[in-house]
Design a protein around this motif. Structure first.
Motif, short mmCIF file in Angstrom:
data_model
loop_
_atom_site.label_atom_id
_atom_site.label_comp_id
_atom_site.label_asym_id
_atom_site.label_seq_id
_atom_site.Cartn_x
_atom_site.Cartn_y
_atom_site.Cartn_z
N LEU A 273 0.80 -1.22 -0.03
CA LEU A 273 -0.21 -0.05 0.04
C LEU A 273 0.95 1.34 0.05
O LEU A 273 0.51 2.13 -0.67
N LEU A 274 1.89 1.17 0.57
CA LEU A 274 2.75 2.19 0.80
C LEU A 274 3.48 2.59 -0.51
O LEU A 274 3.74 3.73 -1.03
N ILE A 275 3.79 1.55 -1.09
CA ILE A 275 4.37 1.67 -2.79
C ILE A 275 3.13 2.16 -3.47
O ILE A 275 3.60 3.27 -4.36
N PHE A 276 2.09 1.87 -3.41
CA PHE A 276 0.86 2.32 -4.33
C PHE A 276 0.98 3.88 -3.97
O PHE A 276 0.86 4.55 -5.01
N ASP A 277 0.91 4.38 -2.70
CA ASP A 277 0.99 5.52 -2.21
C ASP A 277 2.18 6.56 -2.87
O ASP A 277 1.86 7.51 -3.28
N ARG A 278 3.16 5.79 -3.10
CA ARG A 278 4.41 6.49 -3.27
C ARG A 278 4.48 6.66 -4.83
O ARG A 278 4.84 7.77 -5.44
N SER A 279 4.03 5.53 -5.55
CA SER A 279 4.05 5.55 -7.09
C SER A 279 3.09 5.73 -7.92
O SER A 279 2.93 6.12 -8.92
N PHE A 280 1.65 5.45 -7.32
CA PHE A 280 0.83 5.26 -8.29
C PHE A 280 -0.42 6.30 -7.58
O PHE A 280 -1.58 6.07 -8.36
N GLY A 281 -0.03 7.20 -6.83
CA GLY A 281 -0.91 8.42 -6.49
C GLY A 281 -2.20 7.90 -5.82
O GLY A 281 -3.15 8.60 -5.64
N THR A 282 -2.29 6.71 -4.92
CA THR A 282 -3.38 6.25 -4.23
C THR A 282 -3.11 7.24 -2.71
O THR A 282 -2.19 7.67 -2.56
N SER A 283 -4.18 6.89 -2.08
CA SER A 283 -4.19 7.73 -0.68
C SER A 283 -4.65 6.72 0.45
O SER A 283 -5.50 7.09 1.24
N PHE A 284 -3.80 5.51 0.47
CA PHE A 284 -4.14 4.80 1.66
C PHE A 284 -3.67 5.38 2.75
O PHE A 284 -4.47 5.22 3.72
N TYR A 285 -2.68 5.99 3.02
CA TYR A 285 -2.13 6.68 4.06
C TYR A 285 -1.94 8.14 4.02
O TYR A 285 -1.75 8.81 5.06
N LEU A 286 -2.43 8.72 2.84
CA LEU A 286 -1.97 10.14 3.10
C LEU A 286 -3.52 11.09 2.99
O LEU A 286 -4.23 10.64 2.14
N SER A 287 -3.40 11.99 3.59
CA SER A 287 -4.62 13.14 3.72
C SER A 287 -4.20 14.54 4.20
O SER A 287 -3.64 14.54 5.15
N GLU A 288 -4.82 15.25 3.44
CA GLU A 288 -4.71 16.66 3.64
C GLU A 288 -3.28 17.02 3.94
O GLU A 288 -2.93 17.62 5.19
N ILE A 289 -2.49 16.98 3.10
CA ILE A 289 -1.05 17.29 3.14
C ILE A 289 -0.75 18.36 2.50
O ILE A 289 -0.99 18.76 1.23
N TYR A 290 0.08 19.23 3.26
CA TYR A 290 0.61 20.65 2.54
C TYR A 290 2.12 20.61 2.79
O TYR A 290 2.49 20.57 4.01
#
Lengths: 630, 361
Positions: free
Chosen positions: A253-270
């Protein structure tokens, strides 16, 4: 003693009629792509030792920064290049990389692969009486996946943006966003790739260990006659098999978030003047997944060490392990509870406080089986006849460290107390003693104890004693004082303590210097071991078949066990492995393959009844041989 | 310096052992023949005495180093719950230290006492259910007591904040903390949205919410003594963790997931200065979740004021909208009149940087 020998000879005489079919392997088959569990074990061990020196030297570098923050480290520039900044100090990001890689290497590559990989592979077939692992091929693949994983992880140390730097737990978003720190770029990609292969390797190993223990025990080797080492390897493999896949999914899931633009772990980041589009992910989700492996991992590292220690302490105390069944029970209890305590790493992450209460209760329950184990070790020493081989010394050291590090777990497992202690040096002290040092001592004990069976030669015991005392005094000197800085509120993973204010950075200057010097001395004294290890492989005193007068089956093999382990029939097992100093017996040990009918003078009343079963056990020989010829 | 002396003594201890071991080895040929049936060698007794020596020197070093370090431990907790957890910490610590000492003493003493002798045979003592039951039950009971008191304290600490608690927002970012107060009029924090963040409005205050109008920001944390304080915690980029060491407060700051922690400061900065005899003492807010290069330096100063002083300080603060009137444009038409109250009569320069938040490193 005499009965043991005569029986062994008897076995030898009717040997050789059953020739285990094998052809002479060439060099590559024998030493590189070997399917022999003993060779694979040695491969794991040598990799583990090399990794331990890498991981240890990283810790020395960051200890230099912590102990001597004003020291000129210009002399490290030939090795570290631009990681030494203009002022001649360790770069702040590289400091975090050092901490991260030290943790990753020690936990996974040294104490998981180096410990479990070595001794599960080496001892399972030898101690249960099997010719090899259930699948030699998968076993070989397991090592070479580990090798691949190691190569990738090692290469990440040399890339320009540096290796992964977000702590060994690689919490996102820090690990997910390359713009957050350079180590979250290529270094993190390599980290994740390497760990994916590592997990594949450890699953292949684990499946093999479990299958072998369940299916390939020799005749008579019931579960309640298995040495505690095998029990601990069994539970370790189960822990790994159930928890490592969860880490793999967390990593994917982390690889997806890093490379494919998914948001499993990411939210509201500036970040860096830019609002990222990701919404709806949960950084806490990652932590739950990570610690679902991360906590069992502690026991994956520790249980094999405890199992081997049980065996070594019983052998060298010349006394049965106290409470054999309680030891199995506590191993089982620890295994089950290990899966339901993970969130005690997350009391202050913002997790629902009620969940925190539940995990606090569960966490403190796990202290009970751990305490039982410690008490049983101590009682095993009581009224023993203790022979301080280097392995025995390291085992006693392990028990001491297990207690000393374990008791502070009761403090940290209390969520109310964890508020202030979380992520301070108190935690660092706790887990380095109970998990790091204790498991390392188990690894060392195992190497000293089984070296004769591995290489057919003895290690020098005097050097072993010096190595033990230097290391035992050393690890206490390094980690015990860290409790103090923890109580003083010093956070971990800090490059320096200037921002604590109120001259906080000056509070423990001399203590931090002391820890650093002690760490350097302890690390240097491992050279004694390394020399002893390498020298003894080639020039050590020739070993005998059973140098420690031990009961388990591996000591019935020849000095250099060949492919298939026993040249003749695999011995049958009639008794538990802890018949040391049995009243009435002539010798102070009765190996497992000696039938009760051969020892009428020492049998307990209930054991005389076992004699009737011996015929049935012997009659299984044909079936056992046939299973190997299928 | 003291530690270096301690270190030297350890070095000499190791050297002494190695010298003794070596000399034993040389004397090996002179000493009587070893028992051929045993792996015990002539160093066996030395290793056994080593266990005793380790116990003795370890105990001395442990007691001495604890006393030498104690002055640098965190002083008395400056918050109501901190006093409770500190007390519980030291009680638990004495229980586990006792267990640690007894078990390690038995371990090392047994190792010494039952060292190999060829005239003795080990006692075959495989099991004693009564003994096992005792040492299963005792830790279980002790643990149950500790866990129960811990659970009650945890429940109280994490309970709902009192409704009159002072609400303060802390936002972590690489590498610093933004502080926003709920304002002097409504004690209600306005909404925020990470997409509204810009160079001046670095928290992303949402001015379509009327609660935002009186909110003011600060570069340091001021807390009223004796009043409950509710910290609402955010992070903008990566994980951070709010750590107030002297108040025994710690809570992670998570992007996308607001967290909170409430507590009551009980000792003002002035009182703590007097107590410690340090004129320049200040409470701090640090970061304890690794967040990158500047992690270790991510701190702001915390002032605990007497309630009257706190009120006075708050009254001196100007709402964000007052210092940055340009943001009036973001207020929806129906609330413009309400918002305009906070805009000072004479126009102030637009390039005001008064609210530039502190950024360490």
């Amino acid at each position: 003693m005499s009965t043991a020998i005569s029986h062994a000879e008897e076995v030898h005489t009717h040997a050789h009629d059953h020739e285990h079919e094998h052809h002479e392997p060439n060099f590559i088959q024998k030493y590189i792509f070997s399917e022999d569990h003993k060779t694979i074990a040695k491969q794991y061990l040598i990799m583990g030792i090399l990794w331990a020196f890498v991981g240890g030297s990283l810790s020395i570098m960051f200890r230099l920064q912590l102990g001597f923050p004003d020291m000129q480290l210009e002399w490290l520039r030939p090795i570290l290049g631009s990681w030494i900044d203009e002022s001649g100090k360790i770069d702040k990001e590289f400091y975090l990389a050092l901490v991260t890689m030290h943790g990753t290497i020690m936990v996974f590559f040294v104490l998981t692969a180096g410990l479990s990989g070595t001794f599960s592979n080496f001892l399972i077939p030898l101690q249960i009486g099997a010719r090899d692992m259930a699948s030699g091929f998968i076993n070989m693949l397991s090592f070479w996946f580990f090798f691949l994983s190691s190569a990738i992880m090692f290469s990440s140390l040399f890339i320009e943006t540096g290796p992964a730097s977000g702590g060994w737990v690689i919490y996102p978003p820090l690990s997910a966003l390359p713009q957050a720190m350079p180590g979250s770029g290529l270094g993190m990609t390599l980290w994740l790739t390497s760990m994916a292969f590592f997990i594949v390797s450890s699953l292949m190993g684990g499946i093999n260990y479990i299958c072998t223990i369940i299916n390939l025990r020799t005749r008579g080797m019931t579960f309640t006659k298995m040495p505690l080492t095998i029990w601990s390897f069994f539970f370790t493999a189960i822990l790994g098999l159930l928890s490592f896949p969860v880490l793999l999914s967390a990593a994917l899931l982390l690889i997806f978030d890093r490379s494919f633009g998914t948001s499993f772990y990411l939210s509201e980041i500036y970040i860096q003047g830019q609002a990222l589009p990701n919404v709806g992910g949960s950084a806490i989700l990652y932590q739950h997944l990570f610690w679902f492996l991360g906590h069992p991992e502690v026991y994956i590292v520790l249980l094999p060490a405890l199992g081997m220690t049980s065996e070594i302490i019983a052998t060298n105390a010349r006394k049965p392990i106290f409470g054999y069944r309680a030891m199995i029970g506590s191993l089982m209890g620890i295994t089950v509870l290990a899966f339901i305590v993970w969130a005690h790493h997350m009391f202050v992450t913002g997790m629902n406080p009620f969940l925190g209460s539940v995990f606090m209760f569960l966490t403190l329950i796990i202290a009970v089986p751990s305490a039982v184990k410690a008490f049983n070790y101590i009682t095993t020493l009581w009224k023993g006849n203790l022979i301080f081989t280097p392995a025995m010394l390291f085992s006693i050291g392990l028990v001491s460290l297990f207690i000393s590090g374990g008791v502070t777990g009761i403090i940290l497992g209390n969520s109310a107390l964890d508020i202030n202690l979380h992520d301070t040096y108190f935690v660092v002290a706790h887990f380095h003693l109970v998990m790091g040092s204790a498991s390392f001592f188990g690894l060392m004990a195992g190497v000293y104890h089984w070296f004769p069976k591995m290489f057919g030669r003895m290690m020098n015991s005097t050097l072993g004693y010096i190595h033990f005392w230097a290391t035992f005094v050393g690890v206490y000197a390094v980690f015990f004082p860290m409790h103090y800085t923890g109580i003083a509120g010093f956070p971990r993973r800090y490059y320096s303590f200037t921002a604590l204010g109120n001259d906080g950075q000056n509070a423990f200057t001399d203590l931090n210097q002391f820890i650093t010097v002690a760490a350097i001395l302890t690390f240097s004294s491992q050279a004694i071991f390394f020399f002893n290890f390498v020298y003894s492989i080639f020039k050590g005193k020739k070993a005998t078949e059973n140098p420690w007068n031990s009961n388990t089956l591996e000591w019935t093999t020849p000095v250099n066990p060949g492919h298939g382990n026993w040249p003749g029939e695999i011995p049958a097992v009639y008794r538990w492995p802890y018949d040391y100093s049995k009243p009435g017996a002539e010798s102070d040990f009765i190996p497992q393959h000696i039938p009760f009918s051969a020892t009428p003078e020492s049998n307990l009343p209930e054991e005389n009844e076992e004699i009737a079963k011996e015929k049935a056990i012997e009659s299984l020989l044909a079936a056992q041989n046939e299973s190997y010829n299928r | 310096m003291n530690y270096l002396i301690g270190l030297l003594s350890i070095v000499f201890f190791i050297l002494a052992i190695s010298v003794i071991v070596k000399s034993m080895k040389i004397n090996k040929n002179l000493s009587e023949a070893e028992d051929p049936n045993s792996a015990a060698d002539s160093s066996n007794n030395i290793n056994a005495y080593g266990m005793l020596a380790f116990w003795f020197f370890g105990t001395v070093a442990g007691v001495w180093s604890f006393n030498a370090s104690a002055p640098d431990f965190l002083p008395e907790a400056a918050s109501a719950h901190g006093v409770t957890t500190d007390k519980m910490f030291w009680i638990s610590m004495s229980v586990v230290t006792l267990a640690f000492f007894i078990t390690n003493t038995l371990l090392l003493f047994f190792a010494y006492r039952y060292r190999y002798s060829k005239n003795r045979k080990a006692t075959f003592y495989p099991v004693n259910h009564k003994l096992e039951l005792i040492w299963t039950v005792i830790p279980a009971v002790v643990m149950a007591i500790l866990v129960f008191s811990g659970w009650r304290t945890w429940r109280d600490i994490t309970s709902q904040a009192p409704s009159d608690a002072v609400v303060i927002e802390i936002t972590g970012h690489q590498f610093g903390w933004y502080v926003r107060y709920a304002g002097n009029d409504d004690n209600q924090l306005g909404n925020y949205n990470y997409k509204l963040i810009d160079e001046t409005n670095n928290i992303g205050i949402d001015f379509t919410d009327k609660n935002s109008f009186d909110d003011f920001t600060a570069t340091e944390l001021h807390l009223p003594k004796g009043k409950p304080v509710l910290l609402k915690i955010h992070a903008q980029d990566v994980l951070h963790s709010v750590y107030l060491p002297f108040h025994r407060v710690k809570m992670d700051a998570v992007p996308g997931m607001p967290t909170k922690f409430w507590f009551t400061p009980t000792i003002s900065t002035d009182e703590m200065r007097a107590k410690l005899g340090k004129k320049d003492f200040n409470f701090k807010l640090n970061c304890t979740e690794v967040c990158g290069r500047g992690h270790f330096g991510m701190a702001i100063t915390v002032f605990v004021d007497e309630p009257a002083d706190y009120k006075k300080w708050c009254a001196e603060q100007k709402p964000f909208l007052a210092t940055n009137p340009a943001y009036l444009a973001k207020v929806p038409e129906n609330l413009k009149a309400k918002a305009a109250k906070y805009i000072p009569a004479e126009p102030i320069s637009v390039d005001s940087t008064a609210t530039e938040a502190v950024s360490v490193n």
